[in-house]
Scaffold this motif. Sequence first.
Motif: not given
Length: 589
Positions: A162, A165-166
């Motif tokens: 995550q 992906h940020d």
Amino acid sequence: MKKIGLGKRVLACVASAATLLTGTTALSAVGMQVQTLTASAASYDNYAKLLQYTMYFYDGNMCGSDVGSASQFTWRDNCHTADEVDGGYHDAGDHVKFGLPAGYTASTLGWGYYEYKDSYDALGQTAHLKALTDRFCDFFKASTKLNGNDVSSLCYQVGKGQEDHDVWCSPESQTDQSLRTAYWTSDDASDIAAEYAAALAANYVNFGNEEDLTYAKALYNYSIRTNKAECPAAGNFYGSYDYYDDQAWAAGWLYLATGDSSYKTFLNTFMNASNAGKSGQSGCQWGVYSPMSWNNVSLGAAILQSEITGSGSDWSKVTTYLNGKCTSESQYYCEASWGSARYNTTMQLAALVTSKYSAQSGKDYSGWCKAQMAMILGNNPKNVNFVVGMDSNSAKYPHHRAASGYSSFDEMKNQTGYSANGHTLVGALVGGPADANFTYTDSVNDYEANEVALDYNAGIVGAAAGLYSIYKTGSIDSTIEGVNGSAVVTTEATQATTASTTRATTTTTKATQATQATTQSSSTSSGGATYSKNLNQAVDYDKLPATDRMIGWSWKDLGVKPSDKVTKVAVNITAKSGEIGKWQGAFGS
């Protein structure tokens, strides 16, 4: 020679110091010899080019301290050099190295080569395929710690899902080491260990590296000993439903590698029991088997079993499933709205391999595969080729950080296209249409339609090789923008497959000299036909009108049909002082 302007019926070549005679300093002193001209039209059955292009995607997703030298892409460079496990590939448009899709991809690429080795050899593409699968396998071995013949620990992921992906940036500029955690286990990841084992065993079968086989055996033993697939770090990205299908897939490859009957017994036990097809994409039950994907390889395992046993009853299980999928040659096979093209092309691979053994399986799905691939390559209502860079109508803006040229989400926000710093992600298969009606938008922000990933390209590479083995259509490109190694192809292989265009498509020194000795030109039509034109035309650049230094030829002089859509033109040029190179241009009409 008369002066010709640009128009629908005219091909014109504009000469300038910048575009035509790169590296030549005294234009007025140069006499030019225009020797060969090639015009390529969009083709729905250029399987040679498709095989060549789709492998290049993996050069765009390489990770590690050697990318600058290993990748064929001129715009990729070293990245994530401090990773605990160096090398390998980024998963998709992001920078995480996920174990499950990587293992699936490598084993599927190996499968395609195993079944269609002759296609790779004939087109001079074996060396590239081997470099890609070796890189996968080197990473898998570096991710495995051995204790004798057993695995003591396994790295199943590098990078935080995550958190990575940020962030939107190129991999070369991602220096935040807090995002690059390596996740190890000593009692989990049975599915990933089995996929690593399958890939390594397939690579051993294909290329004979004994170390690959040593690690494959150890990882397989680890997988069936631990029988656990949780891997919390993979979380919402690649959470697996079980490991049985992966173990059966690995067992099939290990049997082919060793002839050890224990692997065959395991494969047969799984495929003939209720475990078969137990995995399900997103929890759905697809039937006895499932479309080949990172989360279910039971169909591939069933095909391997059928090849090994030669049993008609084993093949009938495969064909019963395929008969429910390979139904219409006029309607696009859309298994899921997200990334439909990957399921379509991998189903083609499975169907083509089954067709290869039609004497045993009793089925030939090659016509269905040809029709489906034509839709992928642009024979659709959107007139979109879903393979990036292959034609002028190809998708242009895949959801990919490295290629996009954007350095942050703020820059990319609300954009459809790429920044001025963007690159062509040659060969990437985008997600594709959301339905059989080809609902699709080419946008960098549409990750469902335009995401790209390791597993997306795994099936289409093998399918391209399979289709080429049947139809023998198309030819490779000797020059591709942004790709260093596009000219790396043996003269012998090119001669064997495209004898009429050998000299126009090969750029080794010897072949270039041969080009200068002849004047043959070729033009490929949308139907795959080849035209020839001898030019051998001397041009004194200095004597062309200063305000209109243009030379040209009529399309009809090359034999191009009025119905053809020409998308690429290349002109081979020499100077009195030696070879200059090739001018290329793209044309939409």
